[in-house]
Design an enzyme around this catalytic site. Structure first.
Site, short mmCIF file in Angstrom:
data_model
loop_
_atom_site.label_atom_id
_atom_site.label_comp_id
_atom_site.label_asym_id
_atom_site.label_seq_id
_atom_site.Cartn_x
_atom_site.Cartn_y
_atom_site.Cartn_z
N ARG A 22 32.63 26.31 10.52
CA ARG A 22 33.03 26.15 12.00
C ARG A 22 32.20 25.54 13.01
NH1 ARG A 22 34.45 32.38 13.66
NH2 ARG A 22 32.78 32.52 12.17
N ASN A 40 38.08 31.56 11.72
CA ASN A 40 38.20 32.05 10.30
C ASN A 40 39.51 32.97 10.19
OD1 ASN A 40 35.97 30.73 9.34
ND2 ASN A 40 34.75 32.66 9.39
#
Length: 781
Positions: A22, A40
């Site tokens: 990320r 996520n």
């Protein structure tokens, strides 16, 4: 003129959690002027992204080309959406739940940046043994569930301090969402104790528990060390007395010990190291690498009668700190009693290892999942995984074309060197090495890991797959589970599974046709009820035909013939030459005289009456028979494959391609080929009588066996118009034999398939079982 602003939902699947994915998305999105969010979830990583189409195209291209070091992208799917993000920047949001479709990243060796932190006296993590970031550190060993967030790991017991929390929340920091993130203020702690639990303080002012452990190791002590996936027993590898003491305490009298050195420079003092082997040693997986030994460079007792040493480099901050300043290697063997799995808990270790260790280097971070060190050997220039565990498991393998629509399966593996395998959505997830299920503790660990993987991957199998052998614990458990869940159970022949594992790993399509598989191992249950182990099978995923084998020979005493190699020598000589004739002609030879003073008359009657003397075509037992005749592990073995391993070591010092090899006779009987040893034994006996060097005899056996196997394979392949050969089975972990056979088959113009990611031994069975089960399911559905 610029493009019109558009929005997309982008889904990324693969190993993309817990690896800094990320933050990489965040950095690239901002660099390309995009806005939106990334998060996520149970399927991987999803993002809602907005900007000009050319910007999004460039962003996706960069993401595929520049993923984080530990990430593995299986797919990136883009879908246009009419919904524009509310925010005017790109942000990272919290994880979301749902059906699990993502993977768990293997544990990774300490990265260079973290090593600099622990070496920097001005850094707050100076000498902190639990330093990590998104590019390194524990994963599988601490995870309890998905998504891979701190709350689902054993680090949930350590609330982060404000400084660590700030790192964890900052997308620009390499510790952003590093779930094991910690420091000396808030994280796990380490201490040194005696076997009764008393804390041992550092003897020098200003030193810590790790430095005191160094002093104790230098003084000849055995230290039990709690690592990443389990305990090790460590001692000075150059101290003959302490190595002998460790062997005596552990009851491990012959099996080689693994070694750890602080860097590859020291490894090179004891072994020859190729560029590929260096890369393996220094890689993120940091396995034990089997290396060619430099004679007399290290105490013989570390690896008795071996031509190789198993070395690894430090892979955690604790190991780096422990090895710092050491100019010699440490023995770093598994922390267990012989034939038991590694200890993972502090109490368990102090109870089970108390008779073995003088001291205990402990910490309070729980090891959730036991994961052994992986073992790799470079053969024919490529790394071959012999034990797949830390650093490799549970990274999924993509199944070949044609398997995408197969239902989810659970393949239970074998009895020895067990692993199991889940399949879903066209990929196979092979577990870490569990061990031998004959051992109760290993079997309990097997059941625990089956439950864990089901939870981690939210896996609900529609079919179960197991070995054909009715007495394997894995097969029996599969039968019970099938009854309990009402699921079909698919039984797979042992050597068919070996060959299918080669095909699956080499991306052989479901409809790719047949290959000739050569499967050589110690034993596997044949479909005729006998023990197989030297097999030529024409096979695909759906079936096989046995078109060649080594001549079946009785195993007098059954299991005892595996534990006592001399029984195989007697059986082979009796079968081919007759024992009386052997004694009459070669009775003055030491090995024949020795054999004749054993209970050979009883064994002869057992074989004649067919009492506890099962027939076996095992290549492993042929190696045992030759080794015992040459005085190698004649009376007994103390670990699986010992005789064959030591026979290869003896041969390795006498390579000479100009010598005439021994050969096996090849018989064709109604299209089926049989290799027998009728001419092998008189040749060896005559050479022994003439005083030929036993290492040279060992080499000629390897060379002759390789030529005979290759000749038979070429004839079968030509007869059946096949051009591809698959080599598999534990015997092909013998580098000498593997490279000889491989070279000869390729010289004959045949295409060769072999294993790299999964073990050729029984640790790879589950992958083959899963591929066969999937193929049969697709046909039946």
């Amino acid at each position: 003129m610029s493009d019109v602003e558009v929005a997309e939902q982008i889904r990324v699947r693969g190993l993309v959690q817990g690896v800094g994915f990320r933050p990489t998305v965040w950095r690239l999105a901002r660099a390309n002027g995009l806005r939106g969010a990334v998060w996520n979830d149970s399927q991987g990583v999803e993002m809602h992204i907005c900007g000009e189409k050319s910007q999004i195209d460039r962003f996706c291209e960069q993401l595929l080309l520049q993923p984080p070091p530990l990430a593995k992208i299986d797919s990136l799917n883009r879908h246009p959406t009419d919904q524009l993000p509310h925010q005017n920047e790109f942000i990272i949001t919290e994880s979301r739940s749902g059906d699990v479709q993502t993977g768990v990243v293997p544990d990774a060796a300490t990265c260079d940046a973290c090593l600099k932190d622990i070496a920097d006296q001005e850094n707050r993590r100076y000498r902190y043994p639990f330093t990590n970031c998104t590019h390194c550190g524990p994963r599988l060993t601490i995870v309890e569930g998905i998504p891979y967030d701190r709350i689902n790991t054993s680090m949930r017991h350590f609330p982060m301090c404000d400084t660590c929390e700030a790192e964890y929340r900052n997308p620009g920091d390499r510790r952003f969402h590093a779930q094991p993130n910690a420091c000396p203020v808030c994280g796990p702690r380490i201490w040194l104790s005696d076997p009764s639990g008393g804390i041992i303080e550092a003897s020098a002012t200003g030193e810590d528990a790790i430095q005191e452990a160094q002093h104790q190791l230098a003084a000849g002590k055995i230290v039990a060390i709690k690592g990443i996936g389990g305990f090790h027993l460590a001692c000075d590898a150059t101290n003959d007395d302490v190595v002998a003491r460790l062997r005596e305490r552990k009851g491990r009298y012959h099996k080689p010990f693994a070694l750890m050195a602080k860097d590859s420079r020291i490894v090179r003092e004891y072994c020859r190291v190729s560029d590929e082997e260096e890369r393996l040693l220094r890689g993120a997986a940091a396995p034990i690498v089997l290396l060619s030994r430099i004679p007399a460079a290290l105490a013989e007792n570390v690896a008795p009668r071996q031509a190789t040493l198993g070395f690894m480099l430090p892979y955690s901050p604790l190991h780096h700190l422990l090895l710092a300043g050491m100019e010699t290697p440490l023995v770093m063997t598994s922390g267990n009693r012989v034939e038991e799995p590694q200890c993972i808990g502090n109490r368990e270790a102090t109870e089970r290892l108390q008779p073995l260790a003088d001291l205990f280097l402990l910490h309070d971070r729980e090891i959730t999942n036991r994961v052994d060190d992986s073992v790799v050997r470079v053969m024919e220039g490529s790394p071959r995984v012999l034990r797949r565990a830390r650093g490799y498991a549970p990274q999924p393998m993509r199944l070949p074309d044609g398997f995408d629509q197969a239902p989810p399966l659970l393949a239970m593996g074998g009895e020895l060197k067990n692993t199991f395998c889940l399949t879903r959505d066209g990929e196979a997830i092979l577990s870490q090495h569990i061990g031998d299920l004959e051992n109760l503790i290993s079997y309990q660990d097997y059941l625990k890991n089956l439950e864990l993987y089901g939870k981690l991957f939210d896996h609900r199998p529609q079919r179960l797959v197991a070995d054909l052998h009715p007495n394997y614990r894995s097969t029996q458990h599969a039968g019970n589970l099938a009854d309990e869940l009402g699921l079909p159970l698919i039984l797979v022949q042992h050597h068919h599974a070996h060959i299918a594992s080669v095909l699956a790993e080499n991306d052989w399509p479901l409809n790719g046709g047949k290959v000739l598989g050569i499967a050589l191992d110690g034993s596997g249950y044949g479909d005729d009820g006998t023990i197989w182990g030297g097999e030529f099978l024409i096979a695909d995923y759906l079936g096989y035909q046995r078109l060649g084998r080594l001549t079946p020979i009785p195993l007098p005493g059954g299991t005892q013939a595996i534990l006592q190699p001399w029984r195989n020598t007697f059986s082979q000589l009796s079968h081919y030459l007759g024992w009386r004739q052997v004694v009459a002609r070669w009775g003055d030879l030491e090995p024949i005289d020795w054999l004749n003073r054993q209970s050979v008359k009883v064994l002869g009657r057992m074989i004649e009456a067919g009492v506890n003397s099962p027939m076996s075509s095992s290549c492993g037992r042929l190696f045992d028979a030759v080794a015992a005749l040459l005085g190698i592990c004649r009376q007994s073995i103390s670990y699986e494959g010992q005789a064959a391993i030591e026979l290869e070591a003896a041969a390795s010092h006498h390579r000479n391609d100009d010598l005439a090899p021994y050969s096996l006779q090849i018989h064709e009987e109604q299209g089926s080929f049989r290799l027998d040893s009728a001419t092998l034994w008189p040749s060896i006996l005559e050479d022994l009588h003439a005083g030929r060097d036993r290492g040279e005899i060992a080499w000629l056996f390897h060379l002759g066996l390789a030529q005979s196997l290759s000749q038979a394979a070429v004839e079968i392949a030509r007869l059946h118009q096949l051009d591809t050969i698959a080599l598999t089975g534990g015997v092909f972990q013998n580098k000498t034999l593997f490279e000889l056979v491989s070279h000869q088959l390729q010289q004959a113009g045949l295409r060769l398939l072999s294993q790299r990611q999964g073990p050729a031994n029984d640790g790879g069975l589950a992958l083959g079982q899963a591929a066969i089960g999937a193929a049969r399911s697709l046909i039946s559905d």
